[in-house]
Design an enzyme around this catalytic site. Structure first.
Site, PDB file in Angstrom:
ATOM      1  N   PHE A 141       0.978  -1.288   0.030  1.00  0.00           N
ATOM      2  CA  PHE A 141       0.007   0.177  -0.049  1.00  0.00           C
ATOM      3  C   PHE A 141       0.939   1.304   0.012  1.00  0.00           C
ATOM      4  CE2 PHE A 141      -2.323   3.678   1.594  1.00  0.00           C
ATOM      5  CZ  PHE A 141      -3.586   3.520   1.029  1.00  0.00           C
ATOM      6  N   ASP A 226       9.730   2.830   1.431  1.00  0.00           N
ATOM      7  CA  ASP A 226       8.774   3.621   1.938  1.00  0.00           C
ATOM      8  C   ASP A 226       8.311   3.394   3.430  1.00  0.00           C
ATOM      9  OD1 ASP A 226       6.144   4.668   2.342  1.00  0.00           O
ATOM     10  OD2 ASP A 226       4.884   3.761   0.720  1.00  0.00           O
ATOM     11  N   LYS A 255       3.287  11.389   6.875  1.00  0.00           N
ATOM     12  CA  LYS A 255       2.419  11.016   8.059  1.00  0.00           C
ATOM     13  C   LYS A 255       2.871  11.728   9.167  1.00  0.00           C
ATOM     14  CE  LYS A 255       0.126   6.946   6.775  1.00  0.00           C
ATOM     15  NZ  LYS A 255      -1.267   7.698   6.162  1.00  0.00           N
TER      16      LYS A 255
END
Length: 401
Positions: A141, A226, A255
């Site tokens: 994801f 990532d 984030k």
């Protein structure tokens, strides 16, 4: 109808149904706790998918934001501003890298990493134009843009959004043989999550990341990590790659970099890689804006102390010990993760992940399900041991009830 019911009905009437939230309407939050419109308090054990590593309403971050709000919030990249150089310098230092390309959201940062790898492949490696390939892992994801969902294996993310962007090779996560077989002279990058969050907090086999690092170096291929969810303290290290002593060619961050205050993301790499860009080839109006830089600089300063990484490691060890005691009791099939991050697989006969999440909500604990049978647990790194133990008590109550 209750205040909660009215708020949910209004939201459902006027917003696209692209999410399926738990039926709680948050009105305020502080630290690891949130309060809904009815005045009921909930322990946040999701942390905005790690965007809130430092908790809700962190005073250092809010003070940094307030001070910057009084000065200047946006210049666009048409001009320099006085927080930009410090942000790029400090983030590069934190990552052990040389250059930073700031964006806003995680998906934008992943798109930037993809574009960077392709441009590096053509300009530096000498891959023929239009032939660059990037290897990714199944069950990944990385975001929801049309390019990113083109290399997703999640039907919900892909269906009805084609045609899809070519140039990606999908291999099983953790499978070194498949990765080696997929590499060709036109491979420019391997893009991986050091821990797959959305897939259920999947940790790769021991030695996998270090071997990927060796293979990519041998084949002149970029290793892109990532770390949008796994990075910035969540796993007990600044970056999840550190658990195997690995430094990738490129970090993708987001984030927690914005502290849950503003969206901040970035690609961080070497001068040889990010130096391929020329003015006008890529950018963002809001990327690296003064407000974002001010907040992110405070996040970086907090991480440099090591305090939050240590808390995640120590409390994470306790979290996993307690959760693993539930395995074999009939309700929990497996627990995975690192630091203050866990994926808990629920036995189907005991309920779906959604059902367990709703039962925990009724007990004042907020988590979120994924892939049907898994709940994800990721409390803020500032959570106290007492609050963590209270949350664990509620989890035990639901899973043993």
């Amino acid at each position: 109808m209750s205040t909660t019911d009215n708020a949910i009905a209004s939201a459902e009437a006027h917003s696209a149904h692209n999410y399926h939230p738990l039926p709680v309407v948050v009105a305020s939050a502080d630290g690891a706790w949130m309060t809904d419109v009815e005045g009921r308090r909930y322990l946040d054990m999701l942390s905005g998918y790690s965007a809130l590593n430092f908790g809700h309403g962190n005073r250092r971050l809010l003070d940094a934001a307030r001070a910057q709000l009084e000065r200047v919030t946006l210049t666009s990249r048409a001009f320099y501003h006085d927080r930009f150089a410090d942000f790029c310098t400090r983030l590069a230092e934190l990552c052990g890298m040389e250059m930073v390309l700031p964006m806003n959201t995680g998906a934008e940062a992943v798109e930037t990493a993809v574009k960077t790898a392709r441009k590096w492949g053509y300009r530096v490696k000498g891959v023929p134009d239009g032939m660059a390939k990037i290897i990714v892992a199944a069950n990944n994801f990385h975001g929801r843009t049309t390019t990113i969902i083109s290399f997703s294996t999640d039907p919900e993310a892909r269906e009805d959004f084609g045609p899809y962007t070519p140039g990606f090779e999908i291999v099983p996560y953790g499978d070194l043989t498949a990765l080696m077989e997929a590499m060709t002279e036109n491979t420019v990058a391997v893009l991986l999550e050091p821990i797959q969050g959305e897939a259920g907090v999947l940790v790769p086999p021991p030695g996998y990341l270090s071997r990927v690092r060796e293979l990519t170096r041998e084949r002149n291929v970029l290793f892109i990590a990532d770390e949008i969810q796994s990075g910035l303290g969540r796993t007990g290290k600044t970056f999840a790659c550190e658990h195997e002593g690995v430094v990738p060619d490129m970090y993708v961050l987001g984030k927690a970099l914005g502290g849950g205050v503003v969206p901040v993301s970035a690609v961080v790499s070497s001068r040889d890689v990010l130096g391929v860009y020329r003015p006008g080839e890529h950018g963002s109006t809001f990327g690296g804006n003064p407000l974002a830089c001010a907040v992110a600089l405070e996040v970086i300063a907090m991480l440099r102390t090591g305090e939050y990484q240590q808390r995640a490691a120590e409390l994470g060890e306790h979290l996993h010990h307690e959760l693993n005691l539930l395995v074999g009791g009939g309700a929990v099939e497996e627990v995975r993760g690192r630091g203050l991050w866990a994926g808990v697989d629920i036995a189907p006969r005991h309920g779906t992940g959604r059902e367990i999440s709703e039962k925990l909500m009724d007990r004042g604990v907020l988590v979120k399900d994924t892939h049907g049978s898994t709940i994800r647990i990721a409390p803020p790194l500032v959570i106290s041991k007492e609050d963590l133990d209270w949350g664990l008590e509620q989890i035990r109550g639901v899973l043993r009830g």
